[in-house]
Design a protein around this motif. Structure first.
Motif, PDB file in Angstrom:
ATOM      1  N   SER A 172       0.852  -1.184   0.000  1.00 31.40           N
ATOM      2  CA  SER A 172       0.000   0.000   0.000  1.00 31.40           C
ATOM      3  C   SER A 172       0.888   1.235   0.000  1.00 31.40           C
ATOM      4  O   SER A 172       1.970   1.236   0.597  1.00 31.40           O
ATOM      5  CB  SER A 172      -0.912   0.017   1.234  1.00 31.40           C
ATOM      6  OG  SER A 172      -1.826  -1.060   1.190  1.00 31.40           O
ATOM      7  N   LEU A 173       0.416   2.284  -0.657  1.00 30.58           N
ATOM      8  CA  LEU A 173       1.186   3.524  -0.780  1.00 30.58           C
ATOM      9  C   LEU A 173       0.241   4.698  -0.572  1.00 30.58           C
ATOM     10  O   LEU A 173      -0.835   4.747  -1.174  1.00 30.58           O
ATOM     11  CB  LEU A 173       1.838   3.593  -2.159  1.00 30.58           C
ATOM     12  CG  LEU A 173       2.793   4.740  -2.489  1.00 30.58           C
ATOM     13  CD1 LEU A 173       3.716   4.331  -3.636  1.00 30.58           C
ATOM     14  CD2 LEU A 173       2.061   6.032  -2.886  1.00 30.58           C
ATOM     15  N   THR A 174       0.640   5.626   0.283  1.00 29.43           N
ATOM     16  CA  THR A 174      -0.100   6.877   0.405  1.00 29.43           C
ATOM     17  C   THR A 174       0.875   8.047   0.320  1.00 29.43           C
ATOM     18  O   THR A 174       2.025   7.953   0.754  1.00 29.43           O
ATOM     19  CB  THR A 174      -0.863   6.982   1.736  1.00 29.43           C
ATOM     20  OG1 THR A 174       0.069   6.892   2.820  1.00 29.43           O
ATOM     21  CG2 THR A 174      -1.900   5.895   1.850  1.00 29.43           C
ATOM     22  N   LEU A 175       0.402   9.124  -0.236  1.00 29.44           N
ATOM     23  CA  LEU A 175       1.126  10.388  -0.244  1.00 29.44           C
ATOM     24  C   LEU A 175       0.111  11.469   0.086  1.00 29.44           C
ATOM     25  O   LEU A 175      -0.832  11.701  -0.681  1.00 29.44           O
ATOM     26  CB  LEU A 175       1.768  10.651  -1.607  1.00 29.44           C
ATOM     27  CG  LEU A 175       2.471  11.996  -1.785  1.00 29.44           C
ATOM     28  CD1 LEU A 175       3.611  12.169  -0.784  1.00 29.44           C
ATOM     29  CD2 LEU A 175       2.996  12.143  -3.217  1.00 29.44           C
ATOM     30  N   THR A 176       0.277  12.103   1.231  1.00 31.03           N
ATOM     31  CA  THR A 176      -0.694  13.108   1.651  1.00 31.03           C
ATOM     32  C   THR A 176      -0.440  14.435   0.969  1.00 31.03           C
ATOM     33  O   THR A 176       0.647  14.709   0.453  1.00 31.03           O
ATOM     34  CB  THR A 176      -0.638  13.312   3.173  1.00 31.03           C
ATOM     35  OG1 THR A 176       0.601  13.955   3.517  1.00 31.03           O
ATOM     36  CG2 THR A 176      -0.759  11.990   3.908  1.00 31.03           C
ATOM     37  N   GLN A 177      -1.464  15.292   1.014  1.00 29.82           N
ATOM     38  CA  GLN A 177      -1.342  16.619   0.422  1.00 29.82           C
ATOM     39  C   GLN A 177      -0.313  17.459   1.163  1.00 29.82           C
ATOM     40  O   GLN A 177       0.274  18.385   0.607  1.00 29.82           O
ATOM     41  CB  GLN A 177      -2.710  17.296   0.423  1.00 29.82           C
ATOM     42  CG  GLN A 177      -2.771  18.563  -0.407  1.00 29.82           C
ATOM     43  CD  GLN A 177      -4.192  18.940  -0.770  1.00 29.82           C
ATOM     44  OE1 GLN A 177      -5.021  18.076  -1.023  1.00 29.82           O
ATOM     45  NE2 GLN A 177      -4.478  20.238  -0.808  1.00 29.82           N
ATOM     46  N   GLU A 178      -0.053  17.082   2.421  1.00 31.56           N
ATOM     47  CA  GLU A 178       0.917  17.821   3.234  1.00 31.56           C
ATOM     48  C   GLU A 178       2.348  17.332   3.018  1.00 31.56           C
ATOM     49  O   GLU A 178       3.286  17.945   3.532  1.00 31.56           O
ATOM     50  CB  GLU A 178       0.549  17.705   4.714  1.00 31.56           C
ATOM     51  CG  GLU A 178      -0.746  18.369   5.091  1.00 31.56           C
ATOM     52  CD  GLU A 178      -1.980  17.634   4.571  1.00 31.56           C
ATOM     53  OE1 GLU A 178      -2.981  18.302   4.227  1.00 31.56           O
ATOM     54  OE2 GLU A 178      -1.932  16.378   4.500  1.00 31.56           O
ATOM     55  N   GLY A 179       2.514  16.197   2.297  1.00 26.07           N
ATOM     56  CA  GLY A 179       3.860  15.775   1.946  1.00 26.07           C
ATOM     57  C   GLY A 179       4.418  14.604   2.726  1.00 26.07           C
ATOM     58  O   GLY A 179       5.636  14.403   2.740  1.00 26.07           O
ATOM     59  N   LEU A 180       3.576  13.784   3.344  1.00 23.74           N
ATOM     60  CA  LEU A 180       4.039  12.581   4.018  1.00 23.74           C
ATOM     61  C   LEU A 180       3.760  11.383   3.131  1.00 23.74           C
ATOM     62  O   LEU A 180       2.609  11.116   2.764  1.00 23.74           O
ATOM     63  CB  LEU A 180       3.339  12.400   5.367  1.00 23.74           C
ATOM     64  CG  LEU A 180       3.635  11.073   6.086  1.00 23.74           C
ATOM     65  CD1 LEU A 180       5.119  10.949   6.422  1.00 23.74           C
ATOM     66  CD2 LEU A 180       2.780  10.948   7.345  1.00 23.74           C
ATOM     67  N   ALA A 181       4.809  10.649   2.775  1.00 21.91           N
ATOM     68  CA  ALA A 181       4.674   9.437   1.963  1.00 21.91           C
ATOM     69  C   ALA A 181       4.848   8.222   2.852  1.00 21.91           C
ATOM     70  O   ALA A 181       5.722   8.200   3.730  1.00 21.91           O
ATOM     71  CB  ALA A 181       5.718   9.422   0.856  1.00 21.91           C
ATOM     72  N   THR A 182       4.011   7.197   2.634  1.00 24.39           N
ATOM     73  CA  THR A 182       4.090   5.968   3.405  1.00 24.39           C
ATOM     74  C   THR A 182       3.927   4.780   2.472  1.00 24.39           C
ATOM     75  O   THR A 182       2.974   4.724   1.680  1.00 24.39           O
ATOM     76  CB  THR A 182       2.993   5.910   4.486  1.00 24.39           C
ATOM     77  OG1 THR A 182       3.079   7.062   5.315  1.00 24.39           O
ATOM     78  CG2 THR A 182       3.157   4.659   5.337  1.00 24.39           C
ATOM     79  N   ILE A 183       4.867   3.853   2.558  1.00 24.26           N
ATOM     80  CA  ILE A 183       4.785   2.601   1.807  1.00 24.26           C
ATOM     81  C   ILE A 183       4.787   1.479   2.826  1.00 24.26           C
ATOM     82  O   ILE A 183       5.702   1.385   3.658  1.00 24.26           O
ATOM     83  CB  ILE A 183       5.959   2.459   0.830  1.00 24.26           C
ATOM     84  CG1 ILE A 183       5.898   3.563  -0.226  1.00 24.26           C
ATOM     85  CG2 ILE A 183       5.949   1.083   0.165  1.00 24.26           C
ATOM     86  CD1 ILE A 183       7.188   3.773  -0.974  1.00 24.26           C
ATOM     87  N   SER A 184       3.757   0.634   2.780  1.00 25.95           N
ATOM     88  CA  SER A 184       3.596  -0.439   3.750  1.00 25.95           C
ATOM     89  C   SER A 184       3.419  -1.759   3.029  1.00 25.95           C
ATOM     90  O   SER A 184       2.765  -1.837   1.984  1.00 25.95           O
ATOM     91  CB  SER A 184       2.365  -0.186   4.641  1.00 25.95           C
ATOM     92  OG  SER A 184       2.450   1.072   5.286  1.00 25.95           O
ATOM     93  N   ALA A 185       3.998  -2.822   3.599  1.00 25.42           N
ATOM     94  CA  ALA A 185       3.881  -4.155   3.005  1.00 25.42           C
ATOM     95  C   ALA A 185       4.188  -5.196   4.056  1.00 25.42           C
ATOM     96  O   ALA A 185       4.818  -4.910   5.080  1.00 25.42           O
ATOM     97  CB  ALA A 185       4.827  -4.295   1.814  1.00 25.42           C
ATOM     98  N   ASN A 186       3.772  -6.416   3.770  1.00 24.12           N
ATOM     99  CA  ASN A 186       4.059  -7.526   4.669  1.00 24.12           C
ATOM    100  C   ASN A 186       5.457  -8.084   4.487  1.00 24.12           C
ATOM    101  O   ASN A 186       5.964  -8.774   5.377  1.00 24.12           O
ATOM    102  CB  ASN A 186       3.043  -8.658   4.447  1.00 24.12           C
ATOM    103  CG  ASN A 186       1.731  -8.394   5.164  1.00 24.12           C
ATOM    104  OD1 ASN A 186       1.689  -7.653   6.137  1.00 24.12           O
ATOM    105  ND2 ASN A 186       0.660  -8.992   4.664  1.00 24.12           N
ATOM    106  N   THR A 187       6.071  -7.844   3.318  1.00 18.22           N
ATOM    107  CA  THR A 187       7.380  -8.409   3.033  1.00 18.22           C
ATOM    108  C   THR A 187       8.272  -7.372   2.383  1.00 18.22           C
ATOM    109  O   THR A 187       7.800  -6.359   1.846  1.00 18.22           O
ATOM    110  CB  THR A 187       7.282  -9.621   2.079  1.00 18.22           C
ATOM    111  OG1 THR A 187       6.852  -9.161   0.787  1.00 18.22           O
ATOM    112  CG2 THR A 187       6.320 -10.685   2.600  1.00 18.22           C
ATOM    113  N   SER A 188       9.556  -7.655   2.407  1.00 16.08           N
ATOM    114  CA  SER A 188      10.517  -6.752   1.772  1.00 16.08           C
ATOM    115  C   SER A 188      10.283  -6.663   0.274  1.00 16.08           C
ATOM    116  O   SER A 188      10.513  -5.601  -0.335  1.00 16.08           O
ATOM    117  CB  SER A 188      11.941  -7.227   2.058  1.00 16.08           C
ATOM    118  OG  SER A 188      12.134  -8.538   1.586  1.00 16.08           O
TER     119      SER A 188
END
Length: 618
Positions: A172-188
């Motif tokens: 999963s990937l999110t990038l907020t309008q304020e500039g915080l990016a997050t990439i999440s996953a169960n594995t490398s």
């Protein structure tokens, strides 16, 4: 209110993720990113970093059995912080001990940084003339503040060398309008895929100093449809340097392919060093210096694994083995029979391993005992070939002297059983070409993966027998087709061969490749046995000069079919109108990474939207 969509709603480079994610939502806020943006890598261990279920309620509501697991997300801790990340010189080489999930994430973060800041795309080809390029000097500028990498679960021990389906590749990937990016996953591996997608959100400014995305905020959930997605590269008929091979691995990884099949020996040459039998490559290679040393072989395997790409090595046998004759002539029957080689083989020179020879069995025992322990750290598979074995060659086999199927079939069964027993004993799962099962009626172990290349009907027959199948129908996914005959014709037969088409003509353009459904003709109850497929790059007319453009970006079309599926959410073939500008952009990104991929369209078409379509109704 924004809505989450299964397909892109318009053909625009502003949404050009390739391959297409399962769900993708974005808007049009411009964010810039600086080279010193910090990457924070979290892993399971601490508390209070938020809930994946809160971030992605739509994922967990509709995909309860897929996607990153939210259960341990409140036990994450910071493992590492990066600013202008770099790898040590030894990162790509390592040791014989295989590749860890930590190394995959390290490599992925460094690769993402390099892709965004050193190999990015200035997107002039994807906007009208005189377009308004975003500028950090226009009004208030927002910069991405950080990139959070969240590994939610502990990697399985085989994360870099799984059997198909054993490693969760979702992210999963999110990038907020304020500039915080997050990439999440169960594995490398999921993290690596997420970082690849992240790089595709960004473009280079014309000043060469600034980098931005016009898409914020962004929310993506993604996972592959097929477990095995690969390219098969023939390095025996033509010589390719390790850098040529690594470049194809780079492109595979950037297209989220997870397998790289190295067809490393064939009748024409044996370029792979076998330390216990150095004469094999010293005499069987085109030149003594055109050899993949044991160190080269280890390096290529590791280079693939550290990018989440598992390399599958193939030693084709018993056919396609006449290059062994140069070192061990007594092992090969029907070597280089002229002028009628085509009676005994698919290509010159003819020659096949003898089928009932103790000396051949001793040779194979020594060969595989040397090679397979060097494969095992990086792969769970070994490909034993088995295609295009010509029965007539065994008329010249002094251990058989027959082309009768009744005599040859039990010997072939014994040959395959011997090889597969040794492959299993050394911890690997065998892969074979379809002829062993369908033409020779060899009884294969239930673990054996069967690779099909001749027809959809063959795939249906393979899975009907209970075997997992890999697709790669030559009418669609053979990338060497359409260049014409590479054989020369005597005047007595030249007129019959005119105009010298090859057997699999015409050239398979990306639209044909993209339209192929790997599940075509397979009953629904057996479709789970189609674990994926490969596009094939045979090298009769390909060498380092044209290898990139022969594979890419047509290989990217294969990659999206295998990642996203051949059909859209309404069961229709995926739209060329949607795919064309996205594939054009992926081509530009590959070029930026050093891959000599061919163009899809002229700039006029990508700049002007839908003007180059026929029958477009909006």
């Amino acid at each position: 209110m924004r809505s989450f969509t299964y397909i892109l709603l318009f053909a625009s480079s502003a949404a050009a993720i390739w391959p297409q994610p399962v769900r993708y939502d974005h808007s049009d806020t411009v964010l810039f990113v600086k080279k010193d943006v910090p990457f924070y890598w979290y892993e399971a261990g601490a508390r209070n970093v938020g809930s994946m279920a809160d971030q992605f309620p739509f994922v967990f509501a509709s995909n309860s059995n897929t996607g990153p697991n939210p259960q341990d997300n409140n036990r994450l801790k910071i493992r590492k912080q990066y600013t202008e990340p770099s790898l040590s010189e030894n990162a790509e080489n390592g040791t014989q001990g295989g590749v860890s999930g930590d190394e995959i994430i390290d490599f992925a973060i460094v690769s993402a940084w390099k892709t965004i800041f050193k190999h990015n795309l200035y997107p002039w080809k994807f906007h009208p003339r005189n377009w308004d390029e975003p500028s950090p000097n226009q009004g208030e500028t927002t910069y991405i503040s950080r990139i959070d990498i969240k590994l939610i679960s502990t990697d399985p021990s085989n994360v870099a060398k799984p059997l198909a389906g054993e490693v969760d590749e979702s992210y999963s990937l999110t990038l907020t309008q304020e500039g915080l990016a997050t990439i999440s996953a169960n594995t490398s591996v999921g993290i690596a895929h997420g970082l690849t997608t992240f790089t595709q959100l960004f473009y280079a400014h014309s000043d060469g100093k600034n980098f931005y995305t016009p898409l914020a905020p962004v929310t993506i959930y993604d996972a592959p449809k097929f477990q095995h997605r690969g390219i098969n590269m023939d390095v025996a008929r033509a010589w390719f340097s390790t850098s040529d091979i690594k470049r194809q691995i780079d492109a595979c990884a950037y297209n989220k392919m997870n397998r790289f099949h190295l067809h490393v020996t064939d009748s024409q040459s044996w370029p792979l060093e076998i330390p216990s039998m150095p004469e094999l490559s010293a005499k069987g290679a085109y030149r003594p210096d055109l050899v993949y040393t044991a160190e080269d072989f280890q390096h290529i395997q590791r280079y693939a694994a550290i990018q989440g790409v598992e390399m599958i090595t193939e030693i084709d046998m018993p056919g396609h083995t006449s290059s062994i004759h140069y070192a061990f002539p007594d092992l090969i029957a029907a070597f280089n029979i002229q002028p009628h080689w085509d009676t005994y083989a698919a290509e010159p020179p003819s020659g096949t391993l003898k089928l009932n020879s103790t000396a051949v069995y001793d040779f194979l025992d020594k060969l595989l005992d040397d090679l397979l322990p060097r494969v095992y750290p990086y792969s769970s598979y070994f490909h034993t070939g088995g295609d295009e074995v010509n029965k007539n060659a065994y008329m010249f086999d002094d251990t058989v002297k027959s082309n009768s199927s009744a005599i040859l079939q039990p010997l072939m069964q014994k040959f395959v059983d011997r090889n597969h027993d040794q492959v299993r004993a050394l911890g690997l799962t065998p892969v074979v070409w379809e002829e062993m099962l369908l033409d020779w009626n060899v009884t294969l172990g239930p673990d054996v993966i069967v690779q099909s290349w001749q027809s959809d009907e063959a795939v249906a027959q393979i899975v009907a027998k209970g075997h997992k199948a890999l697709v790669g129908n030559y009418n669609y996914w053979y990338l060497d087709c359409g260049k014409g005959q590479w054989l020369d014709f005597d005047p007595s037969s030249s007129a019959d061969a005119w105009p010298y088409y090859d057997y699999c003509a015409p050239f398979h353009n990306w639209r044909l490749i993209y339209a192929y459904d790997p599940l075509s003709g397979v009953p629904e109850e057996n479709q789970h046995l189609v674990i994926g497929g490969e596009a094939h790059m045979w090298a009769e007319q390909t060498d380092p000069i044209n290898i990139d453009r022969m594979i890419w970006p047509r290989g990217s079309a294969v990659a999206e079919v295998l990642w996203s599926g051949a059909k859209d959410s309404e069961g229709r073939n995926r739209s060329q109108i949607d795919a064309s500008p996205r594939l054009s952009e992926m081509r530009e990104r590959l070029v930026g990474l050093g891959v000599g991929a061919e163009p899809i369209q002229m700039p006029y078409c990508t700049m002007e939207g839908t003007v180059c379509q026929l029958g477009y109704t909006g």
